[in-house]
Every structure is written in C-alpha cells, then in structure tokens.
Design an enzyme around this catalytic site. Structure first.
Site, PDB file in Angstrom:
ATOM      1  CB  THR A 134      -0.892  -0.018   1.262  1.00 50.70           C
ATOM      2  OG1 THR A 134      -1.456   1.269   1.460  1.00 50.70           O
ATOM      3  CG2 THR A 134      -0.116  -0.380   2.521  1.00 50.70           C
ATOM      4  CD  GLU A 136      -3.452   3.382   4.322  1.00 47.99           C
ATOM      5  OE1 GLU A 136      -3.333   3.453   5.555  1.00 47.99           O
ATOM      6  OE2 GLU A 136      -4.527   3.121   3.747  1.00 47.99           O
ATOM      7  CE1 TYR A 160      -3.374  -2.678   5.701  1.00 49.90           C
ATOM      8  CE2 TYR A 160      -3.289  -0.325   5.215  1.00 49.90           C
ATOM      9  CZ  TYR A 160      -3.351  -1.638   4.774  1.00 49.90           C
ATOM     10  OH  TYR A 160      -3.384  -1.916   3.424  1.00 49.90           O
ATOM     11  CE  LYS A 164       0.033  -4.682   2.985  1.00 50.29           C
ATOM     12  NZ  LYS A 164      -0.368  -6.024   2.462  1.00 50.29           N
TER      13      LYS A 164
HETATM   14  P1  NAD Z   1      -9.692  -7.336   2.210  1.00 50.63           P
HETATM   15  O1  NAD Z   1      -9.686  -7.051   3.672  1.00 50.63           O
HETATM   16  O2  NAD Z   1     -10.919  -7.035   1.412  1.00 50.63           O
HETATM   17  O3  NAD Z   1      -9.349  -8.866   1.944  1.00 50.63           O
HETATM   18  C1  NAD Z   1      -8.362  -9.545   2.659  1.00 50.63           C
HETATM   19  C2  NAD Z   1      -8.554 -11.038   2.431  1.00 50.63           C
HETATM   20  O4  NAD Z   1      -7.499 -11.721   3.123  1.00 50.63           O
HETATM   21  C3  NAD Z   1      -9.890 -11.562   2.985  1.00 50.63           C
HETATM   22  O5  NAD Z   1     -10.482 -12.438   2.054  1.00 50.63           O
HETATM   23  C4  NAD Z   1      -9.473 -12.338   4.232  1.00 50.63           C
HETATM   24  O6  NAD Z   1     -10.335 -13.419   4.528  1.00 50.63           O
HETATM   25  C5  NAD Z   1      -8.077 -12.799   3.849  1.00 50.63           C
HETATM   26  N1  NAD Z   1      -7.222 -13.057   5.015  1.00 50.63           N
HETATM   27  C6  NAD Z   1      -7.050 -12.247   6.085  1.00 50.63           C
HETATM   28  N2  NAD Z   1      -6.208 -12.839   6.961  1.00 50.63           N
HETATM   29  C7  NAD Z   1      -5.821 -14.012   6.404  1.00 50.63           C
HETATM   30  C8  NAD Z   1      -4.951 -15.056   6.826  1.00 50.63           C
HETATM   31  N3  NAD Z   1      -4.282 -14.979   7.979  1.00 50.63           N
HETATM   32  N4  NAD Z   1      -4.771 -16.115   5.992  1.00 50.63           N
HETATM   33  C9  NAD Z   1      -5.441 -16.196   4.822  1.00 50.63           C
HETATM   34  N5  NAD Z   1      -6.300 -15.244   4.389  1.00 50.63           N
HETATM   35  C10 NAD Z   1      -6.477 -14.156   5.176  1.00 50.63           C
HETATM   36  O7  NAD Z   1      -8.439  -6.561   1.635  1.00 50.63           O
HETATM   37  P2  NAD Z   1      -8.244  -5.842   0.219  1.00 50.63           P
HETATM   38  O8  NAD Z   1      -8.779  -4.475   0.310  1.00 50.63           O
HETATM   39  O9  NAD Z   1      -8.661  -6.756  -0.858  1.00 50.63           O
HETATM   40  O10 NAD Z   1      -6.653  -5.715   0.197  1.00 50.63           O
HETATM   41  C11 NAD Z   1      -5.842  -6.763  -0.347  1.00 50.63           C
HETATM   42  C12 NAD Z   1      -4.396  -6.357  -0.244  1.00 50.63           C
HETATM   43  O11 NAD Z   1      -4.190  -5.134  -0.933  1.00 50.63           O
HETATM   44  C13 NAD Z   1      -3.936  -6.113   1.190  1.00 50.63           C
HETATM   45  O12 NAD Z   1      -2.638  -6.645   1.324  1.00 50.63           O
HETATM   46  C14 NAD Z   1      -3.926  -4.606   1.332  1.00 50.63           C
HETATM   47  O13 NAD Z   1      -2.942  -4.212   2.259  1.00 50.63           O
HETATM   48  C15 NAD Z   1      -3.567  -4.181  -0.082  1.00 50.63           C
HETATM   49  N6  NAD Z   1      -4.063  -2.862  -0.511  1.00 50.63           N
HETATM   50  C16 NAD Z   1      -5.391  -2.557  -0.404  1.00 50.63           C
HETATM   51  C17 NAD Z   1      -5.832  -1.316  -0.882  1.00 50.63           C
HETATM   52  C18 NAD Z   1      -7.296  -0.961  -0.847  1.00 50.63           C
HETATM   53  O14 NAD Z   1      -7.641   0.176  -1.219  1.00 50.63           O
HETATM   54  N7  NAD Z   1      -8.194  -1.846  -0.478  1.00 50.63           N
HETATM   55  C19 NAD Z   1      -4.926  -0.406  -1.422  1.00 50.63           C
HETATM   56  C20 NAD Z   1      -3.577  -0.767  -1.493  1.00 50.63           C
HETATM   57  C21 NAD Z   1      -3.158  -1.997  -1.050  1.00 50.63           C
END
Ligand code: NAD
Length: 355
Positions: A134, A136, A160, A164
C-alpha cells in the site's frame, strides 16, 4: 502457463484479480488460499469456481506446512499475496491480528516459497513471489509535497501501515538474502465491485440506499488517490509479465480527492442514477431520493480517526515508463460502474451489513 497461489483471493482486490487472471491468461490455473475472516467471502468466487481452473482452500497463510503442501501438490510457480488485515480503523482498536497476518503470515509464506522453490527444487528459477502493498507505508504528505515515488522513505503511522511496511521489508530481505524472485507493488486506494461495505465508498453507497448518515472524519479534507480495482489488477499483471525481480512499483490513478469532495461526487452520481431509474425510489424507500431530497442531506461530520494521515498520492511514472501502464477507467465512469454493481448485487452485500 502460470500456476498461481492467490492468497486473500476471497477478499476485495484478490477476487477481482482472480477474475482478471481468468480473462487475461486463458491457460492459467489458480489456487485461492483464504482464511475467510470477516472480510473474506467465498460466494464472491462462485463464478470463478465454475470455470474449473480455480480451486479454493480455506486456510491461514501463517500455516507454513499447508502453504508448502499447496506449492508442492499443485506445482505452483507464482504467489500473488493479497491476504491481509486491511482496515486502518480495526488496526487502531485491535493491532494484534495485523501483526499476526501481515507480518508473521507474510513471513510464513516467504519461508514456504523459499523451501519449495529454492531448496527442494534446487534453484527452480521460473518462480515469482509478488507482494501486494500500500501507499500508506510512506506516511502522510503535505498539501504541496510531490507524490510518493518508490524511493520515498517509509514512515508508516498506523498499526496497519506499520505491519504492511514490515512485510515489505521481509519480502525485500528474502530477495537480497536468499535470492527469492520477488516483486512488490504499493498501490493507492482502490474502489469497485466486491468491496466490503465498511470502507468509505461502499459504506456511502449502502448507507444512501438505506437512508443512513454518511460519516466524514474530521473536516473531510484528508486526501486519497483513487484507482478503479481492475486498473490495479492490470498493473499487477504487467509486473508479473515484465516486472524486474527485486524491484518495487507504485501503482495509482493520479486521481486525488479529499473525502468530502469524493462523497459529494458520489452523492451526485447516486442522485442522477435515481432520477434516471424511478423504480429505485420504490425499492429503496428510505433513501433521501425516494423522498425528493438529495443524498447529500445524509453527510455528517464525526470525530477524526486517531493519527489520521492527511494526504497520500502516488507517482506512477516508473510503472508507466517501464511497463507501459495506464489506468483506463476515469473516476466518474468508475463510480457509476461501482454504484451499478452494488445495485445489481444486493444479495452479495446485504448480509454483510451490521445487524
Ligand atoms: P480485504 O480485507 O478485502 O481482503 C483480505 C482477504 O485476506 C480476505 O479475504 C481475508 O479473509 C483474507 N485473510 C485475512 N487474513 C488471512 C490469513 N491470515 N490467511 C489467509 N487469508 C487471510 O483486503 P483488500 O482491500 O482486498 O486488500 C488486499 C491487499 O491489498 C492487502 O494486502 C492490502 O494491504 C492491499 N491494498 C489494499 C488497498 C485498498 O484500497 N483496499 C490499497 C492498497 C493496497
């Protein structure tokens, strides 16, 4: 043909990436590993599982033996690692899960990848560990500061973003120390289908439909850089195809909005969709539009989040110049697509709303 392990593939961005891969790589095979926390939803994968090219495994990334077994059994050559605890507010009230999954879980995955690809297979070169991170991790920008480049210093401010950042450093270390073929992408805020309705855009869409308030933190002037989720998936695909091992790539829409302006534009989008489709007023009788008002009436200011970063912005020059990346969905178009998706897929989000 790539054989991928997609962690967190039942979450927001992960599931969008599964569908993107099925479309983009007709020969790929995918194993989704997801613990199905509150943020994971197996039903999101229903259409993908119908394809017979995707297998779902419910499990925790922290379980190194399970990951090792999956890599061996399915002869997987690529890990795309989305699984994470991802909600900043939850990291403030309960940071432990963020350390467990984001730091220790990522380390377990790296250990399994090293064991299978570098030790058991004796330097099997055609592997890739792609880590999703991210913007962030870079901290907060002043209003007039240049956007984050890949060489910005890490200055995470929330549990968070600190978790990361730690995972990014571990990925880097496994490349430099052990020669694991890693790449990392640091992306800005995503929006689009399958976004859990606690996050700002789906929260506002579902609250407007139910006539509930639209909570804006502080003065609403915190700025984020928004990218339609499919454009994030395109960026990840390019990095898998052409990215240089050991490198990190910033991915973003160069599309900065402060929260209040964003919610205002979303309200205008909702109002205009309702005026084009009068049947929605009957279906959502508690919405302001059903009562002749604008959804902007629901905007409410609430106490700011602790340590709320003021501004994030991505400089996407590197991925644009080196890999030819270009987002294709502009913001207004993306908001309409997103609202339409939530209107068409109520069965998906209604059960996820707080009781
Ligand atoms: P999300 O919270 O929607 O999904 C996370 C998924 O990971 C869920 O399906 C959850 O069940 C699974 N999970 C959590 N802990 C777990 C574990 N210990 N073992 C296996 N599965 C597990 O998140 P998202 O928004 O889809 O984000 C996905 C990735 O992208 C993350 O790494 C986040 O840091 C990164 N990210 C997100 C954004 C955003 O805007 N949403 C932006 C930049 C980066």
């Amino acid at each position: 043909m790539r054989k991928l392990l997609i962690t967190g593939g039942a979450g927001f961005i992960g599931v969008n990436f599964v569908y993107y891969c099925l479309e983009r790589y007709p020969d790929c095979r995918i194993v989704v590993l997801d613990a199905l926390t509150y943020a994971g939803n197996r039903a999101s994968l229903d259409l993908a599982l119908d394809s017979n090219r995707v297998e779902f495994v419910q499990g925790d990334i922290i379980d190194q033996a399970l990951v090792t077994e999956l890599l061996q059994k399915h002869d997987l050559d690529t890990i795309v690692h989305f699984a994470a605890e991802s909600h900043v507010d939850r990291s403030i009230t309960g940071p432990d899960a963020f350390i467990d999954t984001n730091v220790v879980g990522t380390h377990s995955l790296l250990k399994a990848a090293r064991e299978v690809w570098l030790t058991q297979k004796q330097h099997f070169d055609n592997h890739r560990f792609h880590h999703i991170s991210t913007d962030e991790v870079f901290g907060s920008l002043d209003a007039d500061a240049p956007a984050f480049t890949e060489s910005n210093q890490y200055e995470p401010n929330s549990p968070y973003s600190a978790s990361k950042a730690a995972s990014d450093h571990l990925v880097r270390a496994y490349h430099h120390t052990y020669g694991l073929n890693t790449t990392t992408s640091n992306c800005s805020n995503n929006y689009g289908p399958y976004h859990f309705p606690e996050k700002l855009i789906p929260l506002c869409i579902t609250n407007i439909l139910h006539g509930k308030s639209l909570p804006i933190y502080g003065d609403g002037k915190n700025i984020r850089d928004w990218l339609y989720v499919k454009d994030h998936c395109v960026g990840i695909g390019l990095i898998l195809e052409q990215g240089v091992v050991g490198e990190t790539y910033n991915v973003g829409g160069e599309n900065e909005w402060d929260n209040l302006s964003l919610v205002n534009v979303l309200c205008e989008t909702m109002d205009s969709i309702f005026s084009r489709r009068p049947e929605l007023k009957e279906q959502f009788s508690a919405s302001p539009m059903a009562n002749g008002q604008s959804s902007k009436e629901l905007i409410t200011f609430v106490t700011d989040r602790a340590g709320h970063d003021r501004r994030y912005a991505i400089d996407a020059k590197k991925i644009r110049d080196e890999l030819g990346y270009k987002p294709s969905v502009d913001f207004e178009q993306g908001l309409v697509k997103t609202v339409d998706w939530y209107l068409e897929n109520q069965d998906w989000w209604q059960p996820l709303l707080p009781k």
